[in-house]
Design an enzyme around this catalytic site. Structure first.
Site, PDB file in Angstrom:
ATOM      1  N   ARG A  32       0.822  -1.218   0.000  1.00 28.42           N
ATOM      2  CA  ARG A  32       0.000   0.000   0.000  1.00 28.42           C
ATOM      3  C   ARG A  32       0.849   1.259   0.000  1.00 28.42           C
ATOM      4  O   ARG A  32       0.374   2.325  -0.378  1.00 28.42           O
ATOM      5  CB  ARG A  32      -0.905   0.019   1.252  1.00 28.42           C
ATOM      6  CG  ARG A  32      -2.006  -1.006   1.238  1.00 28.42           C
ATOM      7  CD  ARG A  32      -2.576  -1.209   2.618  1.00 28.42           C
ATOM      8  NE  ARG A  32      -1.530  -1.632   3.531  1.00 28.42           N
ATOM      9  CZ  ARG A  32      -1.692  -1.834   4.834  1.00 28.42           C
ATOM     10  NH1 ARG A  32      -2.878  -1.622   5.382  1.00 28.42           N
ATOM     11  NH2 ARG A  32      -0.677  -2.232   5.578  1.00 28.42           N
ATOM     12  N   ASP A  58      -4.475  -2.344  -1.975  1.00 31.72           N
ATOM     13  CA  ASP A  58      -4.771  -2.913  -0.660  1.00 31.72           C
ATOM     14  C   ASP A  58      -5.325  -4.320  -0.892  1.00 31.72           C
ATOM     15  O   ASP A  58      -6.381  -4.478  -1.517  1.00 31.72           O
ATOM     16  CB  ASP A  58      -5.807  -2.033   0.053  1.00 31.72           C
ATOM     17  CG  ASP A  58      -6.074  -2.504   1.475  1.00 31.72           C
ATOM     18  OD1 ASP A  58      -5.831  -3.703   1.779  1.00 31.72           O
ATOM     19  OD2 ASP A  58      -6.529  -1.676   2.290  1.00 31.72           O
ATOM     20  N   SER A 139       3.048 -19.158   9.600  1.00 27.74           N
ATOM     21  CA  SER A 139       3.695 -18.741  10.850  1.00 27.74           C
ATOM     22  C   SER A 139       3.684 -19.916  11.820  1.00 27.74           C
ATOM     23  O   SER A 139       2.844 -20.824  11.700  1.00 27.74           O
ATOM     24  CB  SER A 139       2.902 -17.591  11.479  1.00 27.74           C
ATOM     25  OG  SER A 139       3.348 -17.325  12.792  1.00 27.74           O
ATOM     26  N   TYR A 152      -5.077 -13.800  15.438  1.00 25.56           N
ATOM     27  CA  TYR A 152      -3.910 -13.919  14.547  1.00 25.56           C
ATOM     28  C   TYR A 152      -3.606 -15.401  14.315  1.00 25.56           C
ATOM     29  O   TYR A 152      -3.410 -15.834  13.173  1.00 25.56           O
ATOM     30  CB  TYR A 152      -2.689 -13.189  15.134  1.00 25.56           C
ATOM     31  CG  TYR A 152      -1.460 -13.340  14.255  1.00 25.56           C
ATOM     32  CD1 TYR A 152      -1.418 -12.756  12.980  1.00 25.56           C
ATOM     33  CD2 TYR A 152      -0.351 -14.077  14.673  1.00 25.56           C
ATOM     34  CE1 TYR A 152      -0.310 -12.907  12.158  1.00 25.56           C
ATOM     35  CE2 TYR A 152       0.756 -14.238  13.854  1.00 25.56           C
ATOM     36  CZ  TYR A 152       0.776 -13.644  12.596  1.00 25.56           C
ATOM     37  OH  TYR A 152       1.883 -13.811  11.776  1.00 25.56           O
ATOM     38  N   THR A 187      11.114  -7.559  12.069  1.00 25.41           N
ATOM     39  CA  THR A 187      10.684  -6.761  10.902  1.00 25.41           C
ATOM     40  C   THR A 187       9.834  -5.614  11.471  1.00 25.41           C
ATOM     41  O   THR A 187       9.959  -5.295  12.653  1.00 25.41           O
ATOM     42  CB  THR A 187       9.799  -7.630   9.967  1.00 25.41           C
ATOM     43  OG1 THR A 187       8.642  -8.037  10.727  1.00 25.41           O
ATOM     44  CG2 THR A 187      10.521  -8.862   9.459  1.00 25.41           C
ATOM     45  N   PHE A 189       6.784  -6.077  11.869  1.00 24.93           N
ATOM     46  CA  PHE A 189       5.644  -6.861  12.351  1.00 24.93           C
ATOM     47  C   PHE A 189       5.137  -6.397  13.725  1.00 24.93           C
ATOM     48  O   PHE A 189       3.941  -6.155  13.923  1.00 24.93           O
ATOM     49  CB  PHE A 189       6.069  -8.332  12.390  1.00 24.93           C
ATOM     50  CG  PHE A 189       5.045  -9.284  12.918  1.00 24.93           C
ATOM     51  CD1 PHE A 189       4.055  -9.801  12.091  1.00 24.93           C
ATOM     52  CD2 PHE A 189       5.078  -9.710  14.244  1.00 24.93           C
ATOM     53  CE1 PHE A 189       3.119 -10.709  12.574  1.00 24.93           C
ATOM     54  CE2 PHE A 189       4.149 -10.607  14.738  1.00 24.93           C
ATOM     55  CZ  PHE A 189       3.164 -11.109  13.894  1.00 24.93           C
TER      56      PHE A 189
HETATM   57  P1  NDP Z   1       6.132  -6.317   7.939  1.00 24.26           P
HETATM   58  O1  NDP Z   1       5.145  -5.507   8.683  1.00 24.26           O
HETATM   59  O2  NDP Z   1       7.554  -5.871   7.940  1.00 24.26           O
HETATM   60  O3  NDP Z   1       5.664  -6.471   6.402  1.00 24.26           O
HETATM   61  C1  NDP Z   1       4.334  -6.717   6.081  1.00 24.26           C
HETATM   62  C2  NDP Z   1       4.115  -6.454   4.593  1.00 24.26           C
HETATM   63  O4  NDP Z   1       2.744  -6.763   4.283  1.00 24.26           O
HETATM   64  C3  NDP Z   1       4.351  -5.018   4.205  1.00 24.26           C
HETATM   65  O5  NDP Z   1       5.025  -4.952   2.974  1.00 24.26           O
HETATM   66  C4  NDP Z   1       2.941  -4.449   4.059  1.00 24.26           C
HETATM   67  O6  NDP Z   1       2.921  -3.444   3.040  1.00 24.26           O
HETATM   68  C5  NDP Z   1       2.168  -5.678   3.576  1.00 24.26           C
HETATM   69  N1  NDP Z   1       0.754  -5.550   3.871  1.00 24.26           N
HETATM   70  C6  NDP Z   1       0.155  -5.554   5.087  1.00 24.26           C
HETATM   71  N2  NDP Z   1      -1.158  -5.311   4.960  1.00 24.26           N
HETATM   72  C7  NDP Z   1      -1.400  -5.150   3.633  1.00 24.26           C
HETATM   73  C8  NDP Z   1      -2.560  -4.854   2.868  1.00 24.26           C
HETATM   74  N3  NDP Z   1      -3.754  -4.677   3.436  1.00 24.26           N
HETATM   75  N4  NDP Z   1      -2.442  -4.761   1.526  1.00 24.26           N
HETATM   76  C9  NDP Z   1      -1.247  -4.928   0.947  1.00 24.26           C
HETATM   77  N5  NDP Z   1      -0.118  -5.206   1.592  1.00 24.26           N
HETATM   78  C10 NDP Z   1      -0.183  -5.305   2.930  1.00 24.26           C
HETATM   79  O7  NDP Z   1       6.002  -7.782   8.521  1.00 24.26           O
HETATM   80  P2  NDP Z   1       6.707  -9.183   8.144  1.00 24.26           P
HETATM   81  O8  NDP Z   1       7.660  -9.031   7.031  1.00 24.26           O
HETATM   82  O9  NDP Z   1       7.185  -9.751   9.407  1.00 24.26           O
HETATM   83  O10 NDP Z   1       5.431 -10.015   7.699  1.00 24.26           O
HETATM   84  C11 NDP Z   1       5.321 -10.679   6.458  1.00 24.26           C
HETATM   85  C12 NDP Z   1       4.529 -11.964   6.671  1.00 24.26           C
HETATM   86  O11 NDP Z   1       5.258 -12.830   7.533  1.00 24.26           O
HETATM   87  C13 NDP Z   1       3.154 -11.778   7.310  1.00 24.26           C
HETATM   88  O12 NDP Z   1       2.233 -12.614   6.651  1.00 24.26           O
HETATM   89  C14 NDP Z   1       3.374 -12.239   8.752  1.00 24.26           C
HETATM   90  O13 NDP Z   1       2.196 -12.723   9.329  1.00 24.26           O
HETATM   91  C15 NDP Z   1       4.385 -13.342   8.521  1.00 24.26           C
HETATM   92  N6  NDP Z   1       5.176 -13.728   9.694  1.00 24.26           N
HETATM   93  C16 NDP Z   1       5.942 -12.799  10.344  1.00 24.26           C
HETATM   94  C17 NDP Z   1       6.688 -13.191  11.449  1.00 24.26           C
HETATM   95  C18 NDP Z   1       7.479 -12.229  12.271  1.00 24.26           C
HETATM   96  O14 NDP Z   1       7.844 -12.571  13.422  1.00 24.26           O
HETATM   97  N7  NDP Z   1       7.825 -11.053  11.754  1.00 24.26           N
HETATM   98  C19 NDP Z   1       6.723 -14.592  11.884  1.00 24.26           C
HETATM   99  C20 NDP Z   1       5.862 -15.462  11.127  1.00 24.26           C
HETATM  100  C21 NDP Z   1       5.162 -15.031  10.045  1.00 24.26           C
HETATM  101  P3  NDP Z   1       2.152  -2.031   3.149  1.00 24.26           P
HETATM  102  O15 NDP Z   1       2.093  -1.657   4.589  1.00 24.26           O
HETATM  103  O16 NDP Z   1       2.986  -1.119   2.299  1.00 24.26           O
HETATM  104  O17 NDP Z   1       0.820  -2.294   2.546  1.00 24.26           O
HETATM  105  C1  8X3 Z   2       4.648 -14.193  13.933  1.00 25.60           C
HETATM  106  C2  8X3 Z   2       5.200 -15.067  14.995  1.00 25.60           C
HETATM  107  O1  8X3 Z   2       4.922 -15.858  17.374  1.00 25.60           O
HETATM  108  O2  8X3 Z   2       4.570 -13.476  16.927  1.00 25.60           O
HETATM  109  O3  8X3 Z   2       3.774 -14.883  13.104  1.00 25.60           O
HETATM  110  O4  8X3 Z   2       2.947 -15.101  16.267  1.00 25.60           O
HETATM  111  S1  8X3 Z   2       4.355 -14.857  16.443  1.00 25.60           S
END
Ligand code: NDP
Ligand code: 8X3
Length: 252
Positions: A32, A58, A139, A152, A187, A189
């Site tokens: 986005r 989005d 995850s 979540y 990240t 996150f």
């Molecule tokens: P970040 O927040 O760093 O990145 C998330 C990305 O998702 C961003 O590029 C964001 O882009 C995009 N995004 C979120 N909502 C939307 C939307 N509505 N439309 C389009 N794009 C969207 O987090 P992570 O890199 O950590 O997360 C990536 C994936 O990994 C997720 O699915 C998360 O659940 C998963 N994950 C993360 C873990 C962690 O500990 N970090 C562990 C396990 C899984 P923008 O905001 O520009 O739209």
């Molecule tokens: C992200 C990992 O443990 O925060 O998916 O849910 S946790």
């Protein structure tokens, strides 16, 4: 070959975009935040000499998803690999105290958004009658549940189920389906989860060496790079200091 990565403006998606571009694949990046998309596109095209197409939408909005993919089709950009990465956690509360807007954004992004884009791309892959690979970022929260993680965890359990279901449905069309399920990755996150509270987000990783987004990108790339007759169904990847969602070792 072209690789589409959803949510490539930060974290795991951005690390995947960089790694595929470095390995000379053309990529499609989505998110986005348009300024980030533009600067990532310019940087990666300049550094690696690949074609980077950016799509600003989005993923919660089905019409925006459809229009974005039609735009690719009209420009003859075929997607061979889809990395379903866009997602978020919003809040960390008991079920009785959870906020509806948090629940809805997680369900609309992690489940419905993933479905919207998968429907478009999988149909297109089927029409192409060649190769396809969908890699879902799940995850550890899709394998177990933890206190206050309720919705979540439910969305990531849904991704786990969809990963298995897609593999069955797409089997006749030579489309591989794989998933990567990480534990803690540092990240944006946690900043997103805690509505921008950076101090609270930092505490999540205090005293522990979390995974880096590049660790996940390398795993995704390895999965993608297996020979044609090999599919990696499911990978769970954790920091060494984290046994599961709730048990980890922290140093002071
Ligand atoms: P970040 O927040 O760093 O990145 C998330 C990305 O998702 C961003 O590029 C964001 O882009 C995009 N995004 C979120 N909502 C939307 C939307 N509505 N439309 C389009 N794009 C969207 O987090 P992570 O890199 O950590 O997360 C990536 C994936 O990994 C997720 O699915 C998360 O659940 C998963 N994950 C993360 C873990 C962690 O500990 N970090 C562990 C396990 C899984 P923008 O905001 O520009 O739209
Ligand atoms: C992200 C990992 O443990 O925060 O998916 O849910 S946790």
């Amino acid at each position: 070959m072209t690789v589409l990565i959803t949510g490539a403006t930060s974290g795991i998606g951005l690390a995947c975009a960089k790694l595929f571009a470095k390995n000379k694949y053309n990529i499609v990046i989505t998110g986005r935040r348009i300024e980030r998309l533009n600067s990532i596109k310019n940087q990666l095209e300049k550094e690696f000499g690949v074609v980077v197409t950016s799509l600003n939408f989005d993923i919660q909005n089905q019409v925006e998803v459809k229009n974005a993919i039609n735009n690719l089709k009209n420009n003859n950009i075929n997607v061979d690999v889809l990395i379903n990465n866009a997602g978020l956690a919003a809040g960390l509360s008991t079920i009785q105290n959870g906020e509806l807007k948090h629940w809805e954004s997680m369900i609309d992004t992690n489940v419905k958004g993933l479905l919207y884009i998968t429907k478009e791309i999988s149909n297109w892959m089927i029409e192409q009658k060649t190769f396809g690979h969908i890699i879902n970022i799940g995850s550890i929260a899709g394998k177990e549940v933890y206190p206050n993680g309720n919705v979540y965890c439910a969305t990531k359990h849904a991704v786990d189920a969809l990963n298995k279901a897609m593999r069955i449905d797409l089997l006749p069309y030579n489309i591989k389906v794989s998933s990567v399920n990480p534990g803690m990755v540092e990240t944006e996150f946690s900043i997103v989860r805690f509505d921008g509270d950076i101090d609270r987000a930092k505490k999540v990783y205090e005293g522990i060496v979390p995974l880096k987004p590049e660790d996940i990108a390398e795993t995704v790339f390895w999965i993608f790079n297996r020979p044609a007759h090999v599919n990696i169904n499911d990978v769970v990847i954790m920091p060494t200091a984290q046994a599961n969602s709730t048990i980890n070792i922290r140093k002071n």
